[in-house]
Design an enzyme around this catalytic site. Structure first.
Site, PDB file in Angstrom:
ATOM      1  N   ALA A  65       0.861  -1.180   0.000  1.00 25.36           N
ATOM      2  CA  ALA A  65       0.000   0.000   0.000  1.00 25.36           C
ATOM      3  C   ALA A  65       0.901   1.234   0.000  1.00 25.36           C
ATOM      4  O   ALA A  65       2.037   1.185   0.479  1.00 25.36           O
ATOM      5  CB  ALA A  65      -0.884  -0.011   1.242  1.00 25.36           C
ATOM      6  N   GLY A 108       0.581  -5.054   0.901  1.00 28.77           N
ATOM      7  CA  GLY A 108      -0.623  -5.130   0.067  1.00 28.77           C
ATOM      8  C   GLY A 108      -0.339  -5.788  -1.280  1.00 28.77           C
ATOM      9  O   GLY A 108      -1.243  -6.373  -1.889  1.00 28.77           O
ATOM     10  N   GLU A 111      -0.668  -9.307  -0.662  1.00 29.11           N
ATOM     11  CA  GLU A 111      -2.091  -9.584  -0.383  1.00 29.11           C
ATOM     12  C   GLU A 111      -2.925  -9.614  -1.660  1.00 29.11           C
ATOM     13  O   GLU A 111      -3.838 -10.436  -1.777  1.00 29.11           O
ATOM     14  CB  GLU A 111      -2.636  -8.535   0.591  1.00 29.11           C
ATOM     15  CG  GLU A 111      -2.004  -8.665   1.970  1.00 29.11           C
ATOM     16  CD  GLU A 111      -2.435  -7.560   2.916  1.00 29.11           C
ATOM     17  OE1 GLU A 111      -2.029  -6.403   2.711  1.00 29.11           O
ATOM     18  OE2 GLU A 111      -3.208  -7.855   3.849  1.00 29.11           O
ATOM     19  N   GLU A 131       4.542  -5.102   7.117  1.00 28.97           N
ATOM     20  CA  GLU A 131       3.791  -4.035   7.803  1.00 28.97           C
ATOM     21  C   GLU A 131       4.224  -3.822   9.244  1.00 28.97           C
ATOM     22  O   GLU A 131       4.163  -2.716   9.765  1.00 28.97           O
ATOM     23  CB  GLU A 131       2.281  -4.349   7.769  1.00 28.97           C
ATOM     24  CG  GLU A 131       1.631  -4.231   6.392  1.00 28.97           C
ATOM     25  CD  GLU A 131       1.656  -5.510   5.579  1.00 28.97           C
ATOM     26  OE1 GLU A 131       2.447  -6.433   5.902  1.00 28.97           O
ATOM     27  OE2 GLU A 131       0.880  -5.594   4.603  1.00 28.97           O
TER      28      GLU A 131
END
Ligand code: HXC
Length: 257
Positions: A65, A108, A111, A131
């Site tokens: 992200a 992300g 993910e 993260e």
């Protein structure tokens, strides 16, 4: 449809989406994720597409992200605004999505690769959930999908230390289906996507739905679900065609692609 953060094209019956924010290693911001969801929904609804392929660049599938976009969010921005609740577009697709991953698939990025149905990795791929090093945890399914893919031991290892796995370790752990030389990644991933796109669509949808049911149900419920869908496929023209073609020693001519 014109997009700013992704490139979209079709080759035969394969819908290809390429993440395209090279200046930020394809970091996932709100705009990119909205476009990604839109593109996936459009291919999912397109009768000319039988399978999707999601990829990034040689250096990065996606480095996570967008940290610069997230950094100043308050709790109420995140919770009140339900941050990333709409970042599950790939997982909601009915048609299969093949991920072709080279370089970094972090946070992300890992993910969204795990939201895809099959991950083909270049030998340069690196997977991780870093993260924890930013003072947070995965937020779009990482703790759940990674644990289901590789088991508790390695998921805890990755999520709590933030270390990366290389492609070979990811394959041994069961996260990726195949590892291929970086130079042939797109060819190999396209072959997989084209093979799927060349099958009868109802059986492809049924196969995907049934495998996914394994993650949502008990074994007995899952087996029952599979049997019901298996039975229902005998109502399709393509079951008749597929089995007749086998007996007649020819290739099937699917009616429902
Ligand atoms: C914003 C990013 C970024 C990211 C890289 N960039 N990753 N920008 N968000 N996640 C930007 C850098 O700031 C830099 O821009 C440019 O991309 C190139 O990156 P470098 O760091 O210079 O490249 P390199 O030295 O090769 O290192 C590559 C890297 C590193 C190891 C992948 O970039 C990195 O650690 N990135 C962050 C990885 C990460 O922590 N991901 C998890 C994010 S949290 P400038 O302008 O400086 O040149 C997350 C939560 C998901 O994903 C759930 C929420 C919904």
């Amino acid at each position: 449809m014109s997009y700013q953060n992704i490139l979209v094209e079709t080759k035969g019956r394969v819908g290809i989406i390429r993440l395209n924010r090279p200046q930020a290693l394809n970091a996932l911001n709100q705009a990119l994720m909205a476009e990604l969801t839109q593109a996936v929904q459009a291919f999912d609804a397109d009768d000319a597409v039988g399978c999707m392929l999601l990829t990034g660049s040689e250096k990065a599938f996606a480095a996570g992200a967008d940290i610069k976009e997230m950094a100043d969010k308050s709790f109420i921005d995140a919770y009140g605004g339900n941050f990333a609740a709409d970042w599950h577009g790939i997982a909601q697709a009915r048609k299969p999505v093949v991920a072709a991953v080279a370089g970094f698939a972090l946070g992300g990025g890992c993910e969204i690769a795990m939201q895809c149905d099959i991950i083909i990795a270049a030998d340069t791929a690196k997977f991780g959930q870093p993260e924890i090093k930013l003072g947070v945890i995965p937020g779009i399914g990482g703790t759940q999908r990674l644990t289901r893919a590789v088991g508790k031991a390695k998921a805890m290892d990755l999520v709590l230390t933030g270390r990366n796995m290389d492609a070979a370790e990811a394959e041994r752990a069961g996260l990726v289906a195949r590892v291929v030389p970086a130079a042939s990644l797109m060819d190999e991933a396209m072959k997989v996507a084209e093979t799927i796109a060349g099958m009868s669509l109802p059986s492809v949808l049924a196969g995907k739905e049934s495998v996914n049911a394994a993650f949502e149900s008990s074994l007995a419920e899952g087996v029952r679900f599979e049997r019901r869908i298996f039975h229902s496929l005998f109502a399709t023209e393509d079951q008749k065609e597929g089995m007749k073609a086998f007996v007649e020693k020819r290739k099937p001519d699917w009616k429902n692609k």
